[in-house]
Design a protein around this motif. Structure first.
Motif, short mmCIF file in Angstrom:
data_model
loop_
_atom_site.label_atom_id
_atom_site.label_comp_id
_atom_site.label_asym_id
_atom_site.label_seq_id
_atom_site.Cartn_x
_atom_site.Cartn_y
_atom_site.Cartn_z
N SER A 31 0.83 -1.20 0.00
CA SER A 31 0.00 0.00 0.00
C SER A 31 0.87 1.25 0.00
CB SER A 31 -0.90 0.01 1.23
OG SER A 31 -1.46 1.29 1.46
N VAL A 32 0.50 2.22 -0.84
CA VAL A 32 1.29 3.46 -0.90
C VAL A 32 1.02 4.36 0.29
CG1 VAL A 32 1.38 3.41 -3.42
CG2 VAL A 32 -0.48 4.64 -2.29
N SER A 33 -0.04 4.07 1.05
CA SER A 33 -0.36 4.90 2.22
C SER A 33 -0.05 4.22 3.54
CB SER A 33 -1.84 5.29 2.20
OG SER A 33 -2.68 4.15 2.27
N HIS A 34 -0.06 2.89 3.58
CA HIS A 34 0.17 2.14 4.81
C HIS A 34 1.15 1.01 4.51
CE1 HIS A 34 -3.50 4.32 5.75
NE2 HIS A 34 -3.32 4.03 7.03
N PRO A 35 2.43 1.18 4.83
CA PRO A 35 3.46 0.21 4.43
C PRO A 35 3.34 -1.17 5.07
CG PRO A 35 4.38 1.89 5.88
CD PRO A 35 3.01 2.35 5.51
N ASP A 36 2.50 -1.33 6.08
CA ASP A 36 2.31 -2.65 6.68
C ASP A 36 1.16 -3.41 6.05
OD1 ASP A 36 0.20 -1.17 7.86
OD2 ASP A 36 1.51 -0.67 9.54
N VAL A 37 0.58 -2.84 4.99
CA VAL A 37 -0.53 -3.47 4.29
C VAL A 37 -0.12 -3.77 2.85
CG1 VAL A 37 -2.90 -3.23 3.46
CG2 VAL A 37 -2.27 -2.34 5.72
N TYR A 38 -0.42 -4.99 2.41
CA TYR A 38 -0.21 -5.40 1.02
C TYR A 38 -1.56 -5.80 0.45
CZ TYR A 38 4.80 -5.60 2.03
OH TYR A 38 6.09 -5.28 2.38
N ALA A 39 -1.78 -5.53 -0.81
CA ALA A 39 -3.03 -5.90 -1.45
C ALA A 39 -2.73 -6.63 -2.75
CB ALA A 39 -3.91 -4.68 -1.73
N VAL A 40 -3.49 -7.68 -3.03
CA VAL A 40 -3.25 -8.50 -4.23
C VAL A 40 -4.58 -8.85 -4.89
CG1 VAL A 40 -1.08 -9.48 -3.41
CG2 VAL A 40 -3.22 -10.59 -2.79
N GLY A 41 -4.49 -9.20 -6.15
CA GLY A 41 -5.67 -9.63 -6.89
C GLY A 41 -6.58 -8.47 -7.25
N ASP A 42 -7.87 -8.77 -7.38
CA ASP A 42 -8.84 -7.77 -7.81
C ASP A 42 -8.94 -6.60 -6.83
OD1 ASP A 42 -9.29 -9.53 -9.84
OD2 ASP A 42 -11.35 -10.04 -9.28
N ALA A 43 -8.53 -6.82 -5.58
CA ALA A 43 -8.63 -5.77 -4.56
C ALA A 43 -7.58 -4.68 -4.72
CB ALA A 43 -8.52 -6.39 -3.17
N ALA A 44 -6.59 -4.89 -5.57
CA ALA A 44 -5.46 -3.97 -5.68
C ALA A 44 -5.42 -3.27 -7.03
CB ALA A 44 -4.14 -4.72 -5.46
N MET A 45 -4.96 -2.04 -7.02
CA MET A 45 -4.72 -1.31 -8.27
C MET A 45 -3.21 -1.21 -8.44
SD MET A 45 -4.10 1.14 -10.54
CE MET A 45 -3.61 2.59 -9.61
N ALA A 46 -2.69 -2.09 -9.30
CA ALA A 46 -1.26 -2.14 -9.57
C ALA A 46 -1.02 -1.80 -11.03
CB ALA A 46 -0.71 -3.53 -9.25
N ILE A 47 0.11 -1.20 -11.30
CA ILE A 47 0.46 -0.81 -12.66
C ILE A 47 1.31 -1.88 -13.32
CG2 ILE A 47 1.62 0.91 -14.09
CD1 ILE A 47 -0.97 1.87 -12.80
N GLY A 48 0.94 -2.24 -14.54
CA GLY A 48 1.66 -3.25 -15.29
C GLY A 48 2.40 -2.65 -16.48
N PRO A 49 2.67 -3.46 -17.50
CA PRO A 49 3.39 -2.98 -18.68
C PRO A 49 2.68 -1.80 -19.34
CG PRO A 49 3.28 -5.38 -18.67
CD PRO A 49 2.38 -4.91 -17.57
N SER A 50 3.48 -0.92 -19.95
CA SER A 50 2.98 0.28 -20.63
C SER A 50 2.20 1.20 -19.70
CB SER A 50 2.10 -0.11 -21.84
OG SER A 50 2.83 -0.87 -22.77
N ASP A 51 2.51 1.09 -18.38
CA ASP A 51 1.85 1.94 -17.37
C ASP A 51 0.34 1.78 -17.38
OD1 ASP A 51 4.26 2.99 -16.40
OD2 ASP A 51 4.31 4.53 -17.96
N LYS A 52 -0.13 0.58 -17.69
CA LYS A 52 -1.56 0.29 -17.67
C LYS A 52 -1.90 -0.50 -16.41
CE LYS A 52 -3.34 -1.39 -21.39
NZ LYS A 52 -3.52 -2.23 -22.62
N PRO A 53 -3.03 -0.21 -15.78
CA PRO A 53 -3.45 -1.00 -14.61
C PRO A 53 -3.62 -2.47 -14.99
CG PRO A 53 -4.74 1.01 -14.77
CD PRO A 53 -3.98 0.89 -16.05
N LEU A 54 -3.22 -3.36 -14.10
CA LEU A 54 -3.45 -4.78 -14.32
C LEU A 54 -4.95 -5.05 -14.26
CD1 LEU A 54 -0.62 -6.27 -12.07
CD2 LEU A 54 -0.61 -6.05 -14.56
N ARG A 55 -5.44 -5.87 -15.18
CA ARG A 55 -6.87 -6.15 -15.19
C ARG A 55 -7.23 -7.17 -14.12
NH1 ARG A 55 -7.60 -11.15 -18.05
NH2 ARG A 55 -5.88 -11.58 -19.50
#
Length: 400
Positions: free
Chosen positions: A266-290
């Motif tokens: 998490s960019v706001s809380h470093p003790d929290v990680y988010a994965v899967g559909d619950a997370a907004m992560a950037i992938g190739p070409s600066d596009k959000p992972l679907r």
């Protein structure tokens, strides 16, 4: 004291993250708790099969995590306090509410059905985004007499798989598919041609350039005023993330996804990680992972390895998450594997037919195997937690 890791959700991403952490870290150093409301692992990518009456293998979580040191808590997550580092849960056995404290949280609550706010969808349509939804649809389809109309709304992967699975399993029904654009307009020329061949062979009527504006008990109404008969409507236009994160102080997107960095932190809380559909992560070409299993599994690997490395005080690995293909089952005997670029755009190449169906089956089995074998076949090197990263809950550093 042990470093407390709490993982929320035992879908593909949460289960893989929990198991991978257990294999990366020593039990004496960490206490890993996996919270899930159901006692078994649900193969979400097979729910269209369940909806047509095909039995799915029962996979108890307590058996999958036997001997790993992961503690399974059957409970529903009701709230997360990211500032106090607590999770509120309600036990499924009726024993009441409980508050879990954590040092590191892995948020993997995923997504569910999205009715899009369209009138009548919540009251009259069916979903296959959850096992209860798939079971309700199964019972409804089983009760239909021959010739009755079924409309699947949505032309993405889920909609295509639902429509073809229903048409193959029940050729006596009048199955149709309503899509906003052209059928398979995101596929290559070869992929579109094969998809058209399959839907024609299965007798599926396709309503292209059709947006559904309302759903009734026996019909759907399109945006241009047409009425399509629908004894059963299956709604597959997208997914909505679990609402818990939106009610926290975590930084989230407009859709409620937790904003994370390249390590799924998490960019706001470093003790929290988010994965899967619950997370907004950037992938190739600066596009959000679907939202997909294809994104979620490597996200879980990345998060688990980053947590383990930070706790051990070693270099944090960075996994390059990219796409290779989109896999679509078109009933049990046919399929389509659309090869894509790293940022998920269709290439010219595609695999079709029976071979593609077998390939898709291997992909589904591989995803489930990854839950029970979360190192992904890679060598596992257990690491000890260092005092610096674990804080007051850490142990003295030991060589990894």
């Amino acid at each position: 004291m042990q470093h407390r890791i709490v993982v929320l959700g035992a879908g593909y991403t949460g289960a893989i993250a929990a198991g991978r952490l257990a294999r990366r870290l020593h039990r004496a150093d960490v206490a890993i708790t996996l919270v899930n409301p159901e006692p078994d692992f649900v193969e979400r990518v097979r729910l269209h099969q369940l909806a047509t009456g095909q039995p799915l293998r029962y996979r108890p979580l307590h058996e999958m995590f036997a001997g790993t040191g992961v503690a399974l808590k059957l409970a529903k997550v009701t709230a997360v306090d990211a500032d106090r580092k607590t999770v509120s849960v309600t036990a499924v056995d009726g024993s009441g509410r409980e508050e879990l404290e954590y040092d590191t949280l892995v948020y993997a609550l995923g997504s569910g059905w999205n009715d899009g706010g369209v009138p009548g969808v919540a009251a009259h349509a069916h979903d296959i985004a959850s096992r209860p939804g798939a079971l309700r649809l199964r019972d409804r389809l089983a009760a239909l007499e021959a010739g009755r109309p079924v409309v699947v709304v949505g032309g993405g992967l889920t909609g295509l798989e639902a429509a073809t699975e229903i048409a193959e399993a029940r050729p006596d029904l009048a199955v149709s598919l309503a899509v906003r654009g052209a059928l398979g307009d995101w596929l290559s020329k070869k992929g579109r041609a094969h998809l058209r061949t399959v839907v024609d062979r299965l007798g599926i009527t396709v309503h292209e350039d059709t947006e559904v504006a309302a759903v009734a008990a026996d019909s759907v109404t399109t945006a241009d005023g047409r009425t399509l008969p629908a004894e059963v409507t299956v709604w597959t236009t997208g997914f909505a993330v679990h609402p818990v994160a939106r009610a926290t102080t975590l930084e989230v997107t407009d859709r409620g996804q937790i904003v994370v960095d390249g390590t799924m932190r998490s960019v706001s809380h470093p003790d929290v990680y988010a994965v899967g559909d619950a997370a907004m992560a950037i992938g190739p070409s600066d596009k959000p992972l679907r939202m997909s299993c294809a994104s979620g599994v490597p996200m879980a690997w990345q998060a688990a390895d980053a947590i383990a490395a930070r706790l051990a005080g070693t270099k944090v690995p960075h996994l390059s998450i990219r796409y290779y293909q989109q896999c679509v089952s078109l009933g049990r005997k046919d399929g389509l594997i659309q090869f894509v670029t790293a940022d998920d755009r269709a290439k010219d190449g595609a695999m079709t037919g029976r071979v593609a169906a077998l390939y898709k089956e291997l992909i589904c089995k591989g995803a489930t195997w990854g839950v029970a074998n979360p190192t992904g076949g890679l060598p596992s090197r257990r690491r000890h937690v260092t005092r610096q990263e674990a804080g007051s809950h850490g142990r003295a550093e030991v060589a990894a």
